[in-house]
Design a protein around this motif. Structure first.
Motif, PDB file in Angstrom:
ATOM      1  N   LEU A 199     -65.375  39.147  49.030  1.00 22.84           N
ATOM      2  CA  LEU A 199     -65.807  40.361  48.319  1.00 22.84           C
ATOM      3  C   LEU A 199     -65.711  40.166  46.812  1.00 22.84           C
ATOM      4  O   LEU A 199     -66.621  40.570  46.070  1.00 22.84           O
ATOM      5  CB  LEU A 199     -64.963  41.552  48.766  1.00 22.84           C
ATOM      6  CG  LEU A 199     -65.254  42.109  50.160  1.00 22.84           C
ATOM      7  CD1 LEU A 199     -64.297  43.247  50.493  1.00 22.84           C
ATOM      8  CD2 LEU A 199     -66.701  42.591  50.272  1.00 22.84           C
ATOM      9  N   LEU A 200     -64.644  39.539  46.337  1.00 22.80           N
ATOM     10  CA  LEU A 200     -64.511  39.251  44.914  1.00 22.80           C
ATOM     11  C   LEU A 200     -65.627  38.330  44.435  1.00 22.80           C
ATOM     12  O   LEU A 200     -66.166  38.505  43.330  1.00 22.80           O
ATOM     13  CB  LEU A 200     -63.143  38.620  44.628  1.00 22.80           C
ATOM     14  CG  LEU A 200     -61.930  39.534  44.803  1.00 22.80           C
ATOM     15  CD1 LEU A 200     -60.635  38.741  44.617  1.00 22.80           C
ATOM     16  CD2 LEU A 200     -61.980  40.699  43.831  1.00 22.80           C
ATOM     17  N   PHE A 201     -65.969  37.357  45.260  1.00 22.74           N
ATOM     18  CA  PHE A 201     -67.044  36.428  44.895  1.00 22.74           C
ATOM     19  C   PHE A 201     -68.380  37.154  44.786  1.00 22.74           C
ATOM     20  O   PHE A 201     -69.122  36.972  43.813  1.00 22.74           O
ATOM     21  CB  PHE A 201     -67.136  35.306  45.933  1.00 22.74           C
ATOM     22  CG  PHE A 201     -68.218  34.298  45.633  1.00 22.74           C
ATOM     23  CD1 PHE A 201     -67.937  33.168  44.891  1.00 22.74           C
ATOM     24  CD2 PHE A 201     -69.520  34.478  46.092  1.00 22.74           C
ATOM     25  CE1 PHE A 201     -68.924  32.233  44.606  1.00 22.74           C
ATOM     26  CE2 PHE A 201     -70.508  33.558  45.813  1.00 22.74           C
ATOM     27  CZ  PHE A 201     -70.206  32.429  45.072  1.00 22.74           C
ATOM     28  N   TRP A 202     -68.707  37.995  45.767  1.00 20.03           N
ATOM     29  CA  TRP A 202     -70.002  38.671  45.762  1.00 20.03           C
ATOM     30  C   TRP A 202     -70.073  39.771  44.716  1.00 20.03           C
ATOM     31  O   TRP A 202     -71.158  40.109  44.234  1.00 20.03           O
ATOM     32  CB  TRP A 202     -70.318  39.206  47.150  1.00 20.03           C
ATOM     33  CG  TRP A 202     -70.645  38.105  48.118  1.00 20.03           C
ATOM     34  CD1 TRP A 202     -69.859  37.622  49.116  1.00 20.03           C
ATOM     35  CD2 TRP A 202     -71.843  37.317  48.151  1.00 20.03           C
ATOM     36  NE1 TRP A 202     -70.486  36.586  49.775  1.00 20.03           N
ATOM     37  CE2 TRP A 202     -71.700  36.378  49.208  1.00 20.03           C
ATOM     38  CE3 TRP A 202     -73.012  37.306  47.391  1.00 20.03           C
ATOM     39  CZ2 TRP A 202     -72.692  35.457  49.517  1.00 20.03           C
ATOM     40  CZ3 TRP A 202     -74.007  36.386  47.707  1.00 20.03           C
ATOM     41  CH2 TRP A 202     -73.838  35.471  48.756  1.00 20.03           C
ATOM     42  N   ILE A 203     -68.933  40.349  44.343  1.00 21.24           N
ATOM     43  CA  ILE A 203     -68.920  41.278  43.209  1.00 21.24           C
ATOM     44  C   ILE A 203     -69.309  40.546  41.932  1.00 21.24           C
ATOM     45  O   ILE A 203     -70.088  41.032  41.107  1.00 21.24           O
ATOM     46  CB  ILE A 203     -67.525  41.934  43.065  1.00 21.24           C
ATOM     47  CG1 ILE A 203     -67.295  42.926  44.209  1.00 21.24           C
ATOM     48  CG2 ILE A 203     -67.390  42.645  41.709  1.00 21.24           C
ATOM     49  CD1 ILE A 203     -65.888  43.489  44.259  1.00 21.24           C
ATOM     50  N   GLN A 204     -68.770  39.352  41.786  1.00 16.97           N
ATOM     51  CA  GLN A 204     -69.135  38.515  40.644  1.00 16.97           C
ATOM     52  C   GLN A 204     -70.623  38.182  40.675  1.00 16.97           C
ATOM     53  O   GLN A 204     -71.292  38.191  39.637  1.00 16.97           O
ATOM     54  CB  GLN A 204     -68.297  37.236  40.674  1.00 16.97           C
ATOM     55  CG  GLN A 204     -68.456  36.342  39.462  1.00 16.97           C
ATOM     56  CD  GLN A 204     -67.623  35.084  39.581  1.00 16.97           C
ATOM     57  OE1 GLN A 204     -67.083  34.789  40.642  1.00 16.97           O
ATOM     58  NE2 GLN A 204     -67.523  34.330  38.511  1.00 16.97           N
ATOM     59  N   PHE A 205     -71.155  37.907  41.846  1.00 15.07           N
ATOM     60  CA  PHE A 205     -72.578  37.606  41.998  1.00 15.07           C
ATOM     61  C   PHE A 205     -73.436  38.797  41.581  1.00 15.07           C
ATOM     62  O   PHE A 205     -74.488  38.642  40.950  1.00 15.07           O
ATOM     63  CB  PHE A 205     -72.859  37.234  43.465  1.00 15.07           C
ATOM     64  CG  PHE A 205     -74.309  37.062  43.791  1.00 15.07           C
ATOM     65  CD1 PHE A 205     -74.962  35.877  43.531  1.00 15.07           C
ATOM     66  CD2 PHE A 205     -75.030  38.104  44.378  1.00 15.07           C
ATOM     67  CE1 PHE A 205     -76.301  35.719  43.837  1.00 15.07           C
ATOM     68  CE2 PHE A 205     -76.360  37.958  44.691  1.00 15.07           C
ATOM     69  CZ  PHE A 205     -77.000  36.765  44.413  1.00 15.07           C
ATOM     70  N   ILE A 206     -73.019  39.996  41.931  1.00 18.62           N
ATOM     71  CA  ILE A 206     -73.796  41.198  41.617  1.00 18.62           C
ATOM     72  C   ILE A 206     -73.729  41.533  40.130  1.00 18.62           C
ATOM     73  O   ILE A 206     -74.736  41.910  39.518  1.00 18.62           O
ATOM     74  CB  ILE A 206     -73.288  42.395  42.457  1.00 18.62           C
ATOM     75  CG1 ILE A 206     -73.567  42.147  43.950  1.00 18.62           C
ATOM     76  CG2 ILE A 206     -73.945  43.700  42.015  1.00 18.62           C
ATOM     77  CD1 ILE A 206     -72.912  43.153  44.867  1.00 18.62           C
ATOM     78  N   ILE A 207     -72.563  41.367  39.534  1.00 18.28           N
ATOM     79  CA  ILE A 207     -72.376  41.795  38.145  1.00 18.28           C
ATOM     80  C   ILE A 207     -73.027  40.836  37.158  1.00 18.28           C
ATOM     81  O   ILE A 207     -73.678  41.262  36.197  1.00 18.28           O
ATOM     82  CB  ILE A 207     -70.871  41.940  37.840  1.00 18.28           C
ATOM     83  CG1 ILE A 207     -70.278  43.089  38.668  1.00 18.28           C
ATOM     84  CG2 ILE A 207     -70.642  42.195  36.347  1.00 18.28           C
ATOM     85  CD1 ILE A 207     -68.783  43.243  38.495  1.00 18.28           C
TER      86      ILE A 207
END
Length: 326
Positions: free
Chosen positions: A35-43
C-alpha cells in the motif's frame, strides 16, 4: 436444506492453523508495504513510466496473491457450511491461482529482461516502437498458463488434492508431468532471463568502436549499476521464490517442506516493493522531495524571529528603570 448431506462446514484444522498463522502475519505486513508503494506510485508522476510496466505487472500479481490468501483464510475462518458444488469450485480456484500467479511472475520477469536487452543493444524505446508486441506478450503471459492448467485438469494429468480442513492443492499425477511442469514453469523462464541479462551486461561492457573516454566511463558506470540492481533483485527473487515452484509438483502445501516454501514465497512478496523502490533512483528521488520539504519547514519555523515588545515612555526612563532593577 439438509446440512449433513448438501453442504460441508469448512474450517482450519489445528495443524493447518499452525502453518497458516505465520503466513497470515507476513501477509498483513506485506499488504502494508505494498500500500505504501502504490501510494507513492499514485502521488508521484515521475515513477509512472511505461518502461516499468513489467515491474508493475509483477507487483500486481503480488497483490493478487495476497488477496487470494485473505479470501480463502476468511472463507475457512468463518466456519461456513458451504454447498458441495460451490466448495469444489472454491477449492479449484484456491489450488489453481496460487500456482498460476507464481508461474506468470517468472515470465513477466523474462519479458522485462528481453525488453531491457533490446533497449540496450538497439538503443531505441521498445515500449513505444513495439507497442503491439508488448500487448501481445502481456496477453500470452496471462492466458497461456491459465489455459495450460485447465488442460492438465481436463486431461487427467493433474489432480485436485482436497484434504479435510486444510488448503486445497493441485498435484501432477506422474513424474513425467511433474518434470514437464517444472521445465516450463521454472527452468525455461529462469534460464532465458539469466541469458538475456548476461547478454545485456556483455553488450554494455563491450567498448569496441567507442573513442570518447567520457562515453566509456558512462557506459561502465551504467554497467556497474545494472550489475548491482539485477544481482540484488534476482538473488532475492530466486532465493525466496524458487522453492515454491520447485517443491509444488512433489509436495503438498501442508507438509513441512511445502510450508517452508510458502513462508519464503510470502516473505518475497513482502520485500518485492522494498527492493524495487530501493534500487530505482526515481523512487529514491520521490521520497527525497517530501523529506526535504519537511526539513525546510522545520528550519523555517526555527528561524522565525521572536517579536519585540516596545514599551511606551521616554527611552531614558526605560534605561533608568532597567539599571535600578539590576
Amino acid at each position: 436444506m439438509n446440512n449433513k448431506t448438501d453442504c460441508e462446514i469448512v474450517i482450519w484444522s489445528q495443524q493447518a492453523t499452525k502453518i497458516v498463522k505465520p503466513i497470515f502475519y507476513i501477509c498483513i505486513l506485506a499488504t502494508i508495504v505494498h500500500l505504501l508503494f502504490w501510494i507513492q506510485f499514485i502521488i508521484y508522476p515521475t515513477v509512472r513510466q511505461r518502461s516499468m510496466q513489467w515491474l508493475y505487472a509483477y507487483l500486481v500479481t503480488d497483490l493478487l496473491l495476497l488477496t487470494r490468501f485473505f479470501v480463502f483464510y476468511a472463507y475457512r475462518w468463518w466456519s461456513m457450511c458451504v454447498p458441495y458444488f460451490l466448495r469444489t469450485i472454491m477449492c479449484y480456484c484456491e489450488a489453481i491461482f496460487d500456482n498460476y500467479l507464481n508461474l506468470i511472475q517468472s515470465y513477466i520477469l523474462l519479458a522485462l529482461n528481453i525488453c531491457r536487452y533490446l533497449q540496450i543493444v538497439y538503443n531505441h524505446n521498445v515500449y513505444a516502437l513495439n507497442h503491439r508486441c508488448i500487448i501481445i506478450a502481456h496477453i500470452l503471459i496471462y492466458f497461456l498458463p491459465l489455459i495450460s492448467h485447465i488442460i492438465l485438469i481436463k486431461g487427467g494429468w493433474s489432480n485436485l488434492d482436497d484434504p479435510k480442513d486444510d488448503a486445497c492443492d493441485l498435484l501432477p499425477t506422474s513424474l513425467s508431468i511433474r518434470l514437464v511442469f517444472l521445465l516450463f514453469s521454472y527452468v525455461i523462464p529462469v534460464t532465458l532471463a539469466l541469458i538475456f541479462l548476461l547478454l545485456s551486461l556483455s553488450h554494455i561492457h563491450n567498448t569496441d568502436g567507442i573513442q570518447t573516454q567520457q562515453i566509456v566511463d558512462a557506459r561502465l558506470k551504467y554497467h556497474r549499476q545494472l550489475i548491482i540492481q539485477s544481482s540484488v533483485f534476482y538473488s532475492v527473487w530466486l532465493i525466496l521464490w524458487s522453492p515454491h515452484l520447485l517443491v509444488f509438483p512433489f509436495y503438498h502445501k501442508s507438509t513441512t517442506i511445502g510450508s517452508i516454501a510458502q513462508i519464503l514465497n510470502y516473505i518475497n512478496i513482502t520485500v518485492d516493493p522494498i527492493v524495487i523502490a530501493a534500487l530505482d533512483i526515481r523512487f529514491l528521488h520521490s521520497w527525497t522531495w517530501p523529506g526535504n520539504f519537511i526539513d525546510r519547514r522545520t528550519r523555517r519555523q526555527r528561524s522565525v524571529p521572536v517579536p519585540v515588545i516596545m514599551l511606551s515612555g521616554p527611552s531614558d526612563e526605560i534605561i533608568e528603570h532597567s539599571s535600578n532593577s539590576m
